[in-house]
Design a protein around this motif. Structure first.
Motif, mmCIF file in Angstrom:
data_model
loop_
_atom_site.group_PDB
_atom_site.id
_atom_site.type_symbol
_atom_site.label_atom_id
_atom_site.label_comp_id
_atom_site.label_asym_id
_atom_site.label_seq_id
_atom_site.Cartn_x
_atom_site.Cartn_y
_atom_site.Cartn_z
ATOM 1 N N THR A 251 0.839 -1.187 0.000
ATOM 2 C CA THR A 251 0.000 0.000 0.000
ATOM 3 C C THR A 251 0.880 1.245 0.000
ATOM 4 O OG1 THR A 251 -1.711 -1.154 1.262
ATOM 5 C CG2 THR A 251 -1.838 1.253 1.190
ATOM 6 N N ILE A 252 0.591 2.142 -0.929
ATOM 7 C CA ILE A 252 1.269 3.435 -0.973
ATOM 8 C C ILE A 252 0.345 4.469 -0.352
ATOM 9 C CG2 ILE A 252 2.247 5.232 -2.453
ATOM 10 C CD1 ILE A 252 2.842 3.072 -4.515
ATOM 11 N N TYR A 253 0.792 5.064 0.738
ATOM 12 C CA TYR A 253 0.010 6.097 1.406
ATOM 13 C C TYR A 253 0.511 7.474 0.972
ATOM 14 C CZ TYR A 253 -1.822 2.474 4.502
ATOM 15 O OH TYR A 253 -2.441 1.343 4.993
ATOM 16 N N MET A 254 -0.374 8.244 0.342
ATOM 17 C CA MET A 254 -0.067 9.625 0.012
ATOM 18 C C MET A 254 -0.482 10.452 1.220
ATOM 19 S SD MET A 254 1.151 8.861 -2.895
ATOM 20 C CE MET A 254 1.533 10.430 -3.660
ATOM 21 N N GLU A 255 0.520 10.904 1.982
ATOM 22 C CA GLU A 255 0.312 11.369 3.353
ATOM 23 C C GLU A 255 0.569 12.878 3.493
ATOM 24 O OE1 GLU A 255 -0.732 11.902 6.625
ATOM 25 O OE2 GLU A 255 -0.459 9.724 6.674
ATOM 26 N N PRO A 256 -0.466 13.654 3.877
ATOM 27 C CA PRO A 256 -0.254 15.095 4.059
ATOM 28 C C PRO A 256 0.276 15.483 5.435
ATOM 29 C CG PRO A 256 -2.592 14.573 4.244
ATOM 30 C CD PRO A 256 -1.881 13.281 3.943
ATOM 31 N N PHE A 257 0.301 14.551 6.402
ATOM 32 C CA PHE A 257 0.569 14.935 7.785
ATOM 33 C C PHE A 257 1.885 14.365 8.318
ATOM 34 C CE2 PHE A 257 -4.139 14.554 7.386
ATOM 35 C CZ PHE A 257 -4.409 15.920 7.382
ATOM 36 N N CYS A 258 2.940 14.411 7.536
ATOM 37 C CA CYS A 258 4.255 13.930 7.985
ATOM 38 C C CYS A 258 4.944 15.008 8.825
ATOM 39 C CB CYS A 258 5.133 13.593 6.788
ATOM 40 S SG CYS A 258 4.472 12.305 5.718
ATOM 41 N N ARG A 259 5.812 14.558 9.723
ATOM 42 C CA ARG A 259 6.596 15.507 10.513
ATOM 43 C C ARG A 259 7.680 16.170 9.682
ATOM 44 N NH1 ARG A 259 7.633 12.322 16.296
ATOM 45 N NH2 ARG A 259 5.418 12.188 16.928
ATOM 46 N N ALA A 260 8.155 15.454 8.659
ATOM 47 C CA ALA A 260 9.201 15.996 7.781
ATOM 48 C C ALA A 260 8.974 15.437 6.389
ATOM 49 C CB ALA A 260 10.596 15.613 8.303
ATOM 50 N N PRO A 261 9.394 16.171 5.351
ATOM 51 C CA PRO A 261 9.212 15.666 3.988
ATOM 52 C C PRO A 261 10.053 14.424 3.741
ATOM 53 C CG PRO A 261 10.572 17.636 3.985
ATOM 54 C CD PRO A 261 10.042 17.490 5.372
ATOM 55 N N GLY A 262 9.535 13.504 2.956
ATOM 56 C CA GLY A 262 10.301 12.309 2.645
ATOM 57 C C GLY A 262 9.404 11.210 2.106
ATOM 58 N N ALA A 263 10.010 10.045 1.891
ATOM 59 C CA ALA A 263 9.292 8.847 1.469
ATOM 60 C C ALA A 263 10.063 7.654 2.022
ATOM 61 C CB ALA A 263 9.193 8.768 -0.054
ATOM 62 N N THR A 273 5.210 5.209 2.316
ATOM 63 C CA THR A 273 4.628 6.511 2.622
ATOM 64 C C THR A 273 5.307 7.570 1.769
ATOM 65 O OG1 THR A 273 4.120 5.869 4.905
ATOM 66 C CG2 THR A 273 4.204 8.240 4.415
ATOM 67 N N VAL A 274 4.512 8.375 1.097
ATOM 68 C CA VAL A 274 5.012 9.507 0.331
ATOM 69 C C VAL A 274 4.389 10.765 0.916
ATOM 70 C CG1 VAL A 274 5.168 10.634 -1.917
ATOM 71 C CG2 VAL A 274 5.255 8.133 -1.771
ATOM 72 N N CYS A 275 5.215 11.641 1.457
ATOM 73 C CA CYS A 275 4.720 12.835 2.136
ATOM 74 C C CYS A 275 4.468 13.972 1.151
ATOM 75 C CB CYS A 275 5.737 13.312 3.180
ATOM 76 S SG CYS A 275 6.076 12.081 4.453
ATOM 77 N N TYR A 276 3.386 14.688 1.376
ATOM 78 C CA TYR A 276 3.109 15.846 0.541
ATOM 79 C C TYR A 276 4.249 16.860 0.605
ATOM 80 C CZ TYR A 276 -1.814 14.585 -0.285
ATOM 81 O OH TYR A 276 -2.959 13.970 -0.693
ATOM 82 N N GLY A 277 4.928 16.910 1.750
ATOM 83 C CA GLY A 277 6.047 17.835 1.892
ATOM 84 C C GLY A 277 7.157 17.570 0.890
ATOM 85 N N LEU A 278 7.305 16.307 0.474
ATOM 86 C CA LEU A 278 8.306 15.964 -0.531
ATOM 87 C C LEU A 278 7.942 16.621 -1.861
ATOM 88 C CD1 LEU A 278 10.824 14.150 -1.114
ATOM 89 C CD2 LEU A 278 9.212 12.424 -1.905
ATOM 90 N N ILE A 279 6.661 16.553 -2.238
ATOM 91 C CA ILE A 279 6.203 17.175 -3.480
ATOM 92 C C ILE A 279 6.390 18.686 -3.411
ATOM 93 C CG2 ILE A 279 4.264 17.367 -5.063
ATOM 94 C CD1 ILE A 279 5.355 14.476 -4.504
ATOM 95 N N LYS A 280 6.059 19.255 -2.249
ATOM 96 C CA LYS A 280 6.252 20.694 -2.063
ATOM 97 C C LYS A 280 7.722 21.064 -2.233
ATOM 98 C CE LYS A 280 5.466 24.368 1.340
ATOM 99 N NZ LYS A 280 5.004 24.653 2.732
#
Length: 300
Positions: A251-263, A273-280
């Motif tokens: 399962t790939i979770y597209m996650e907006p609530f990470c403490r820090a950007p990353g995957a 887990t793919v953090c929205y912060g990484l895309i930002k």
């Protein structure tokens, strides 16, 4: 040490300057206007990130033996999957693939600029960004040295590294071919096309699925809309699902609530887990590239 860092900086920036000014008709080269277009840049780096994390999953779930660092192995698998999926080095060099590699290299250059402002973390399992830059450049060059000769001629790759890049590419491709026989129903034929040699999908019901965590803020909602509009994301997952034999779902979770950007890959939960912060971060970095190029042009 300072002299070493200065020379490394000149070499990495030479790559940007070269691709922005090269117009040699004998070489196949890059289109920075395409590579550094925001959506293309973000999609290219997201695609590499997903393939990198999926490589971790494949290595762990299939007990693939690794000699050397697993992070470097995941990088090599991700890069080779990008190349082989785009028919690299079969008929001709795919310009869109080169632009993907330029976008990925551009991201590592910017990360390297950031790394230089703090003490290098030598104990980290990930190679330094500058090492990852040279890895992708060497594999690209080694796949077709004749048509990518400008990479060596313009000293983007030092001759000492460029000398064996064709061997490095061939060994990495052979390793990918071996891996394909272990985790798929396919093998590479003599012209490096994938051909099905068995059908064992009934034994491997696992699929890669995406779960979108609902965002709250308007900024997160905008990233969500951007991600949902990327057709390449669905295409990558469709391609991987059609190839990989998986005993269990991932399962790939597209996650907006990470403490820090990353995957990252979580082997206990079989999830990525793919953090929205990484895309930002990708969106922010692509805007920094033109100023970085101007700055280094003026310092040449």
């Amino acid at each position: 040490m300072l002299a070493f860092l200065f020379n490394i900086r000149r070499l990495t920036i030479a790559f940007l300057l070269c691709v922005l000014t090269s117009n040699s008709s004998s070489d196949i080269f890059f289109d920075p206007a395409r590579a550094f277009q925001q959506d293309f840049y973000v999609q290219s780096n997201l695609e590499f990130t997903l393939l990198h994390e999926l490589a971790h999953a494949v290595i762990e779930l299939n007990d693939i033996p690794i000699l050397g660092g697993q992070e470097q192995a995941a990088d090599q698998i991700a890069l080779m999957l990008l190349m082989m999926a785009d028919d690299f080095n079969k008929k001709d060099i795919n310009p869109d693939l080169l632009n993907k590699l330029l976008a990925i290299s551009g991201e590592w250059m910017l990360v390297w600029e950031e790394e230089k402002h703090s003490p290098p973390v030598y104990w980290d399992t990930h190679p330094l960004a500058i090492q990852r830059f040279y890895e992708v450049t060497c594999l690209a060059y080694g796949s077709n040295p004749d048509k990518l000769e400008a990479l060596r001629r313009d000293k983007i790759l030092p001759v000492e590294r460029a000398w064996d890049c064709d061997i490095e590419f061939e060994k990495t491709r052979q390793a990918l071919a071996w891996l394909a026989t272990k985790v798929t129903d396919f093998k590479f034929n003599k012209t490096w096309d994938l051909v099905r040699v068995k059908d064992s999908k009934g034994l491997f019901p696992g699929r890669i699925n995406v779960v979108w965590i609902k965002p709250n803020s308007e900024e997160q909602k905008q990233i969500y809309r951007t991600l949902k509009s990327f057709t390449s994301l669905a295409e990558v997952l469709k391609r991987i699902n059609s190839l990989l034999n998986l005993k269990t779902d991932i399962t790939i979770y597209m996650e907006p609530f990470c403490r820090a950007p990353g995957a990252w890959w979580d082997g206990n939960k079989h999830s990525i887990t793919v953090c929205y912060g990484l895309i930002k971060g990708f969106e922010k970095n692509v805007l920094l590239l033109p100023d970085l190029v101007k700055q280094l042009k003026s310092s040449e």
